[in-house]
Design an enzyme around this catalytic site. Structure first.
Site, mmCIF file in Angstrom:
data_model
loop_
_atom_site.group_PDB
_atom_site.id
_atom_site.type_symbol
_atom_site.label_atom_id
_atom_site.label_comp_id
_atom_site.label_asym_id
_atom_site.label_seq_id
_atom_site.Cartn_x
_atom_site.Cartn_y
_atom_site.Cartn_z
ATOM 1 N N SER A 139 97.416 -34.198 117.419
ATOM 2 C CA SER A 139 98.215 -35.047 118.310
ATOM 3 C C SER A 139 98.998 -34.149 119.254
ATOM 4 O O SER A 139 99.292 -32.991 118.927
ATOM 5 C CB SER A 139 99.201 -35.877 117.476
ATOM 6 N N TYR A 152 106.048 -35.831 111.119
ATOM 7 C CA TYR A 152 104.776 -36.264 111.728
ATOM 8 C C TYR A 152 104.226 -35.151 112.632
ATOM 9 O O TYR A 152 103.081 -34.707 112.470
ATOM 10 C CB TYR A 152 104.949 -37.562 112.516
HETATM 11 P P1 NDP Z 1 95.664 -46.831 113.099
HETATM 12 O O1 NDP Z 1 96.902 -47.143 112.347
HETATM 13 O O2 NDP Z 1 95.049 -47.885 113.948
HETATM 14 O O3 NDP Z 1 94.524 -46.305 112.095
HETATM 15 C C1 NDP Z 1 94.814 -45.437 111.039
HETATM 16 C C2 NDP Z 1 93.654 -45.443 110.073
HETATM 17 O O4 NDP Z 1 93.957 -44.516 109.010
HETATM 18 C C3 NDP Z 1 93.428 -46.795 109.430
HETATM 19 O O5 NDP Z 1 92.047 -47.052 109.351
HETATM 20 C C4 NDP Z 1 94.010 -46.641 108.031
HETATM 21 O O6 NDP Z 1 93.260 -47.443 107.139
HETATM 22 C C5 NDP Z 1 93.736 -45.157 107.783
HETATM 23 N N1 NDP Z 1 94.612 -44.616 106.752
HETATM 24 C C6 NDP Z 1 95.957 -44.471 106.777
HETATM 25 N N2 NDP Z 1 96.405 -43.987 105.616
HETATM 26 C C7 NDP Z 1 95.307 -43.812 104.823
HETATM 27 C C8 NDP Z 1 95.109 -43.355 103.500
HETATM 28 N N3 NDP Z 1 96.131 -42.956 102.731
HETATM 29 N N4 NDP Z 1 93.855 -43.310 103.009
HETATM 30 C C9 NDP Z 1 92.819 -43.724 103.765
HETATM 31 N N5 NDP Z 1 92.938 -44.164 105.036
HETATM 32 C C10 NDP Z 1 94.177 -44.210 105.531
HETATM 33 O O7 NDP Z 1 96.013 -45.542 113.956
HETATM 34 P P2 NDP Z 1 95.152 -44.687 115.037
HETATM 35 O O8 NDP Z 1 93.755 -45.103 115.044
HETATM 36 O O9 NDP Z 1 95.893 -44.698 116.295
HETATM 37 O O10 NDP Z 1 95.313 -43.250 114.397
HETATM 38 C C11 NDP Z 1 94.250 -42.501 113.886
HETATM 39 C C12 NDP Z 1 94.646 -41.041 113.845
HETATM 40 O O11 NDP Z 1 94.971 -40.595 115.148
HETATM 41 C C13 NDP Z 1 95.871 -40.737 112.978
HETATM 42 O O12 NDP Z 1 95.638 -39.522 112.310
HETATM 43 C C14 NDP Z 1 96.987 -40.591 114.003
HETATM 44 O O13 NDP Z 1 98.009 -39.742 113.534
HETATM 45 C C15 NDP Z 1 96.236 -39.979 115.142
HETATM 46 N N6 NDP Z 1 96.838 -40.154 116.466
HETATM 47 C C16 NDP Z 1 97.210 -41.403 116.922
HETATM 48 C C17 NDP Z 1 97.756 -41.513 118.184
HETATM 49 C C18 NDP Z 1 98.222 -42.822 118.737
HETATM 50 O O14 NDP Z 1 99.037 -42.811 119.665
HETATM 51 N N7 NDP Z 1 97.740 -43.942 118.259
HETATM 52 C C19 NDP Z 1 97.900 -40.352 119.057
HETATM 53 C C20 NDP Z 1 97.507 -39.112 118.457
HETATM 54 C C21 NDP Z 1 96.975 -39.031 117.232
HETATM 55 P P3 NDP Z 1 93.853 -48.214 105.861
HETATM 56 O O15 NDP Z 1 95.243 -48.644 106.195
HETATM 57 O O16 NDP Z 1 92.894 -49.333 105.656
HETATM 58 O O17 NDP Z 1 93.786 -47.197 104.762
HETATM 59 C C1 8X3 Z 2 100.889 -40.013 118.243
HETATM 60 C C2 8X3 Z 2 101.255 -39.647 119.624
HETATM 61 O O1 8X3 Z 2 103.144 -39.353 121.268
HETATM 62 O O2 8X3 Z 2 103.388 -41.076 119.554
HETATM 63 O O3 8X3 Z 2 100.312 -38.928 117.610
HETATM 64 O O4 8X3 Z 2 103.573 -38.756 118.942
HETATM 65 S S1 8X3 Z 2 102.921 -39.703 119.846
#
Ligand code: NDP
Ligand code: 8X3
Length: 255
Positions: A139, A152
């Protein structure tokens, strides 16, 4: 050879969009996530397009991960791709106000969960060899500090360094590693971060034209389809509307 991609956290956001993108291109899928109903609905839907194996898993549960990966059906065992996507942020309060349990959960998911899937799946990627690719979801929060990012952002900095270090150890195997570092992207991520608070979710994205999960899925698909002699080490993506706010300066001595 069939192309198979293993995606952690496929039940929403980037992971789900990736599953759809790779299915569209005919890749076989191994999909994971904790929410069984969502996972089985997605698997059922995508199995009309391609071969899909779903595993309801918590990436923090090392024993469950070991057991599930040890029993991967042979037709899904050779991996061309691993998308280490499962992750979360909890809260955005200043560190002194944070719940230590939330910090534990972020470390256990974003660091330890990613470690487990990587280590356990490395033999499956090495078996594929040249062109196999790991995409880790880092990220911008791993690159730049901002208030309320504390554990985070630090967990995502781990992802960045771990990705680079893996490249050293995978020298000679043909397996590639990318740290993908998105900025503001609209997904359930912010609902999770703000404990289901829809108003804060709406305020986070309102008028910002954020990245969409489909944009990230397209980028991951592109990374995995680069010529096998190229490694995309890291790739940082922001919406055009997001930039940096500069240093904060306290002025306790101002007259
Ligand atoms: P979402 O919340 O939409 O998706 C997160 C996914 O991770 C879900 O499918 C959830 O499934 C799964 N997950 C969370 N905890 C667990 C666990 N303990 N075991 C298995 N699966 C888990 O978020 P995003 O798609 O946006 O995020 C995906 C990744 O991208 C993350 O690593 C996030 O930190 C990263 N990211 C997101 C950004 C954003 O702005 N959205 C920007 C930069 C990075 P379930 O709950 O069913 O387990
Ligand atoms: C998530 C992006 O900008 O919310 O990884 O930290 S930000």
């Amino acid at each position: 050879m069939t192309s198979t991609v293993f995606i952690t956290g496929a039940t929403s956001g980037f992971g789900e969009a990736c599953a759809r993108r790779f299915a569209e291109a005919g890749w076989s899928l191994v999909l994971t996530g904790r929410r069984e109903e969502r996972l089985s609905a997605l698997c059922e839907e995508l199995s009309k397009q391609t071969s899909v194996h779903g595993m309801a898993l918590d990436v923090r549960d090392r024993q469950a991960m070991e057991a599930a990966i040890a029993t991967l059906p042979p037709e899904f065992a050779k991996l061309r791709g691993l998308v280490n996507n499962a992750g979360l942020a909890l809260g955005a309060d200043p560190a002194p106000k944070c719940d230590l349990d939330d910090w534990d959960t972020m470390v256990d998911t974003n660091i330890k969960g990613l470690m487990y899937s990587t280590r356990l799946l490395l033999p499956h990627l090495i078996a594929y060899g040249k062109g196999a690719t790991i995409v880790n979801l880092g990220s911008v929060a791993g690159n730049y500090p901002y208030p309320g990012s504390h554990v985070y952002g630090a967990s995502k900095a781990f992802v960045g360094q771990f990705s680079l270090n893996l490249r050293c150890d995978l020298q000679g195997t043909g397996v590639r590693v990318t740290n993908l570092e998105p900025g503001l992207c609209e997904s359930e991520f912010s609902l999770v971060r703000f404990g289901g608070d829809q108003a804060r979710y709406d305020a986070t994205y309102a008028g910002a034209d954020p990245i969409q999960p489909q944009d990230i899925a397209e980028t991951i698909f592109w990374i995995l389809n680069q010529p096998a002699h190229i490694n995309v080490n890291s790739l940082e993506i922001m919406p055009v509307t997001q930039s940096w706010a500069g240093f904060a300066v306290e002025r306790p001595n101002k007259a």
